[in-house]
Design an enzyme around this catalytic site. Structure first.
Site, PDB file in Angstrom:
ATOM      1  N   ASP A 195       4.172   0.866   1.236  1.00  0.00           N
ATOM      2  CA  ASP A 195       3.898   0.999  -0.193  1.00  0.00           C
ATOM      3  C   ASP A 195       4.969   1.886  -0.812  1.00  0.00           C
ATOM      4  O   ASP A 195       5.619   2.667  -0.097  1.00  0.00           O
ATOM      5  CB  ASP A 195       2.503   1.596  -0.453  1.00  0.00           C
ATOM      6  N   ARG A 238      -8.062  -5.779   8.099  1.00  0.00           N
ATOM      7  CA  ARG A 238      -8.479  -4.664   7.245  1.00  0.00           C
ATOM      8  C   ARG A 238      -9.852  -4.126   7.645  1.00  0.00           C
ATOM      9  O   ARG A 238     -10.143  -2.959   7.449  1.00  0.00           O
ATOM     10  CB  ARG A 238      -8.480  -5.128   5.782  1.00  0.00           C
ATOM     11  N   ARG A 284       4.630  -9.359  -2.049  1.00  0.00           N
ATOM     12  CA  ARG A 284       3.246  -9.202  -1.577  1.00  0.00           C
ATOM     13  C   ARG A 284       2.797 -10.367  -0.702  1.00  0.00           C
ATOM     14  O   ARG A 284       1.625 -10.761  -0.751  1.00  0.00           O
ATOM     15  CB  ARG A 284       2.281  -9.054  -2.769  1.00  0.00           C
TER      16      ARG A 284
HETATM   17  O1  CP3 Z   1       5.638  -7.416  -0.740  1.00  0.00           O
HETATM   18  C1  CP3 Z   1       5.038  -7.140   0.319  1.00  0.00           C
HETATM   19  O2  CP3 Z   1       4.467  -8.022   1.032  1.00  0.00           O
HETATM   20  C2  CP3 Z   1       5.085  -5.710   0.834  1.00  0.00           C
HETATM   21  C3  CP3 Z   1       3.922  -4.999   0.491  1.00  0.00           C
HETATM   22  C4  CP3 Z   1       3.847  -4.085  -0.706  1.00  0.00           C
HETATM   23  C5  CP3 Z   1       2.680  -3.329  -0.934  1.00  0.00           C
HETATM   24  N1  CP3 Z   1       2.909  -2.519  -1.984  1.00  0.00           N
HETATM   25  C6  CP3 Z   1       1.453  -3.409  -0.140  1.00  0.00           C
HETATM   26  C7  CP3 Z   1       0.184  -3.150  -0.835  1.00  0.00           C
HETATM   27  C8  CP3 Z   1       4.776  -3.749  -1.684  1.00  0.00           C
HETATM   28  C9  CP3 Z   1       6.176  -4.281  -1.920  1.00  0.00           C
HETATM   29  C10 CP3 Z   1       4.163  -2.740  -2.487  1.00  0.00           C
HETATM   30  C11 CP3 Z   1       4.858  -2.064  -3.599  1.00  0.00           C
HETATM   31  C12 CP3 Z   1       4.036  -1.438  -4.641  1.00  0.00           C
HETATM   32  N2  CP3 Z   1       2.958  -0.633  -4.525  1.00  0.00           N
HETATM   33  C13 CP3 Z   1       4.351  -1.529  -6.024  1.00  0.00           C
HETATM   34  C14 CP3 Z   1       5.510  -2.256  -6.593  1.00  0.00           C
HETATM   35  C15 CP3 Z   1       5.248  -3.704  -6.661  1.00  0.00           C
HETATM   36  C16 CP3 Z   1       4.526  -4.102  -7.919  1.00  0.00           C
HETATM   37  O3  CP3 Z   1       3.369  -4.545  -7.783  1.00  0.00           O
HETATM   38  O4  CP3 Z   1       5.110  -3.972  -8.993  1.00  0.00           O
HETATM   39  C17 CP3 Z   1       3.384  -0.779  -6.720  1.00  0.00           C
HETATM   40  C18 CP3 Z   1       3.293  -0.614  -8.215  1.00  0.00           C
HETATM   41  C19 CP3 Z   1       2.507  -0.206  -5.756  1.00  0.00           C
HETATM   42  C20 CP3 Z   1       1.349   0.692  -5.990  1.00  0.00           C
HETATM   43  C21 CP3 Z   1       0.124   0.008  -5.511  1.00  0.00           C
HETATM   44  N3  CP3 Z   1      -0.292  -0.010  -4.190  1.00  0.00           N
HETATM   45  C22 CP3 Z   1      -0.788  -0.806  -6.256  1.00  0.00           C
HETATM   46  C23 CP3 Z   1      -0.721  -1.050  -7.747  1.00  0.00           C
HETATM   47  C24 CP3 Z   1      -1.729  -1.318  -5.344  1.00  0.00           C
HETATM   48  C25 CP3 Z   1      -2.792  -2.361  -5.613  1.00  0.00           C
HETATM   49  C26 CP3 Z   1      -4.125  -1.854  -5.966  1.00  0.00           C
HETATM   50  C27 CP3 Z   1      -5.118  -2.997  -5.760  1.00  0.00           C
HETATM   51  O5  CP3 Z   1      -5.932  -2.876  -4.831  1.00  0.00           O
HETATM   52  O6  CP3 Z   1      -5.031  -3.997  -6.465  1.00  0.00           O
HETATM   53  C28 CP3 Z   1      -1.420  -0.793  -4.080  1.00  0.00           C
HETATM   54  C29 CP3 Z   1      -2.094  -1.073  -2.794  1.00  0.00           C
HETATM   55  C30 CP3 Z   1      -1.418  -2.122  -2.004  1.00  0.00           C
HETATM   56  N4  CP3 Z   1      -0.124  -2.038  -1.562  1.00  0.00           N
HETATM   57  C31 CP3 Z   1      -1.973  -3.354  -1.578  1.00  0.00           C
HETATM   58  C32 CP3 Z   1      -0.979  -3.994  -0.822  1.00  0.00           C
HETATM   59  C33 CP3 Z   1      -1.074  -5.317  -0.100  1.00  0.00           C
HETATM   60  C34 CP3 Z   1      -3.388  -3.817  -1.857  1.00  0.00           C
HETATM   61  C35 CP3 Z   1      -4.384  -3.108  -0.988  1.00  0.00           C
HETATM   62  C36 CP3 Z   1      -4.717  -3.876   0.249  1.00  0.00           C
HETATM   63  O7  CP3 Z   1      -4.334  -5.028   0.391  1.00  0.00           O
HETATM   64  O8  CP3 Z   1      -5.376  -3.340   1.140  1.00  0.00           O
END
Ligand code: CP3
Length: 350
Positions: free
Chosen positions: A78, A41, A28
């Site tokens: 994602d 964003r 992340r």
């Molecule tokens: O690592 C990186 O820099 C790549 C980006 C990345 C994202 N999602 C971007 C994202 C990666 C590797 C993921 C994988 C992902 N997505 C996982 C596995 C990693 C882990 O955390 O175990 C999971 C479970 C998801 C599902 C998901 N998508 C969640 C739980 C969330 C967060 C919800 C929140 O707002 O807290 C997302 C949204 C998301 N995906 C964000 C990011 C940066 C946050 C929203 C945003 O920044 O606009």
């Protein structure tokens, strides 16, 4: 040394070569703790836009590269991104994560799923990965990633993130045959997706089974491990040379089982001391991790001491330095900068 000097550090370490210092990146590393990300964003409020419009996704992926020069640059995307290509419509809600519009609960819905055709369903991935490779050249390693079958099934069946996993556990523990069909379909499509990411330029691919740690070890053996293995085996059949990393959150009770998945490298979270992980896994298993993301809320000295401690415990082979899970949204950017700077000057410190 001719050819090998042009292979970036993280890829060499992932292949098992001895390197001068552990490569370092952060899960992340692109995201909300960065002002540049928050600014972008505002302009692109939808996560799907940010991750599926190539120019925007490329820009977001490169924000941490420009700020910190990590040894790994991960695709901004994602784990649920491939689901619409299988017929599972979704969105990613701010602060909540993935939302599945019609959660998968019936045999008919499973029968209707389409095998993923990545070239047609995810054409933007090719543009993004190609540009990232071009941009970082030999200076860093481009990582792709996917979700594992169990974790994708958890989202598809629950319809959103869950604290209890009651809907998918109801399915697992009362009608397992239907869940096994869903997991098989995910494994086949995810393997195709990993192959596609590699063909598009990903040099290392990490599979996130984020919610597999919610299973007891015996249920992990039934519902998570065989499908992790199916994905890794299918990918290795066609792409044997690309290192594959496995992450399970809350994996302290599962490490030895994870080592049988076929992954080349295991992510260790901070619930396990790195020295214990090395002892339990033996000297031939490569590891990634494992600082508590909360360490980045500490003082500069504390951050440095924890990096040194982790690196010493991990030893001088087969270690990619990272957090045990993703960097938290409130993390000060200057502490992330300090983490990378310290890690990259390690051979002067150790
Ligand atoms: O690592 C990186 O820099 C790549 C980006 C990345 C994202 N999602 C971007 C994202 C990666 C590797 C993921 C994988 C992902 N997505 C996982 C596995 C990693 C882990 O955390 O175990 C999971 C479970 C998801 C599902 C998901 N998508 C969640 C739980 C969330 C967060 C919800 C929140 O707002 O807290 C997302 C949204 C998301 N995906 C964000 C990011 C940066 C946050 C929203 C945003 O920044 O606009």
């Amino acid at each position: 040394m001719g050819v090998s000097s042009t292979v970036p550090l993280l890829l060499r370490a992932a292949r098992g070569e001895k390197v001068d210092r552990p490569p370092v990146w952060m899960m992340r590393q692109a995201g909300r703790y960065m002002k540049a990300y928050r600014d972008l964003r505002e302009k692109y409020p939808s996560f799907r836009e940010r991750s599926e419009i190539p120019e925007v996704a490329i820009e977001v992926s490169l924000q941490p590269w420009r700020a910190f020069q990590p040894d790994g640059v991960i695709l901004f995307s994602d784990i649920v991104t491939p689901l619409p290509g299988m017929g599972i419509d979704m969105d990613i809600a701010e602060g909540k994560g993935p939302i599945i519009f019609s959660p998968i609960r019936t045999q008919a819905q499973i029968d209707n799923l389409r095998p993923l055709e990545p070239e047609t369903a995810l054409p933007f991935i090719k543009t993004i990965l190609g540009s990232l490779r071009q941009e970082v050249g030999d200076k860093s390693t481009v990582l792709g990633f996917v979700g594992a079958p169990w974790t994708l099934a958890a989202y598809a069946v629950e319809g959103k993130g869950s604290k209890t996993y009651s809907v998918i556990k109801n399915m697992a523990f009362s009608d397992p045959a239907i869940l096994h069909q869903l997991l098989t379909k995910f494994a086949e499509s995810i393997a195709e997706y990993v192959r596609y990411q590699i063909d598009c330029g990903a040099q290392v691919v990490q599979m996130f089974d984020s919610w597999a740690g919610q299973l007891s070890p015996q249920d992990y053996d039934t519902f998570a491990l065989p499908y992790q293995k199916m994905v890794f085996d299918l990918v290795k059949q066609t792409h044997p040379d690309t290192p594959l990393i496995l992450l399970v959150t809350g994996s302290a009770g599962l490490l030895e089982r994870m080592a049988t998945s076929g992954a080349d490298i295991l992510t260790i979270d901070w619930t396990v001391d790195m020295a214990d992980a090395r002892r339990r896994l033996g000297k031939d298993v490569k590891v990634q991790g494992n600082l508590d993301p909360g360490v980045l809320f500490g003082s500069k000295e504390f951050i440095r001491d924890r990096i040194l401690d982790t690196v010493r415990k991990a030893g001088d082979w087969g270690h990619i330095l990272n957090l045990g899970h993703g960097v938290l949204p409130e993390t000060p950017e200057e502490n992330v900068a300090h983490f990378f700077e310290t890690a990259k000057n390690l051979n002067a410190l150790v």
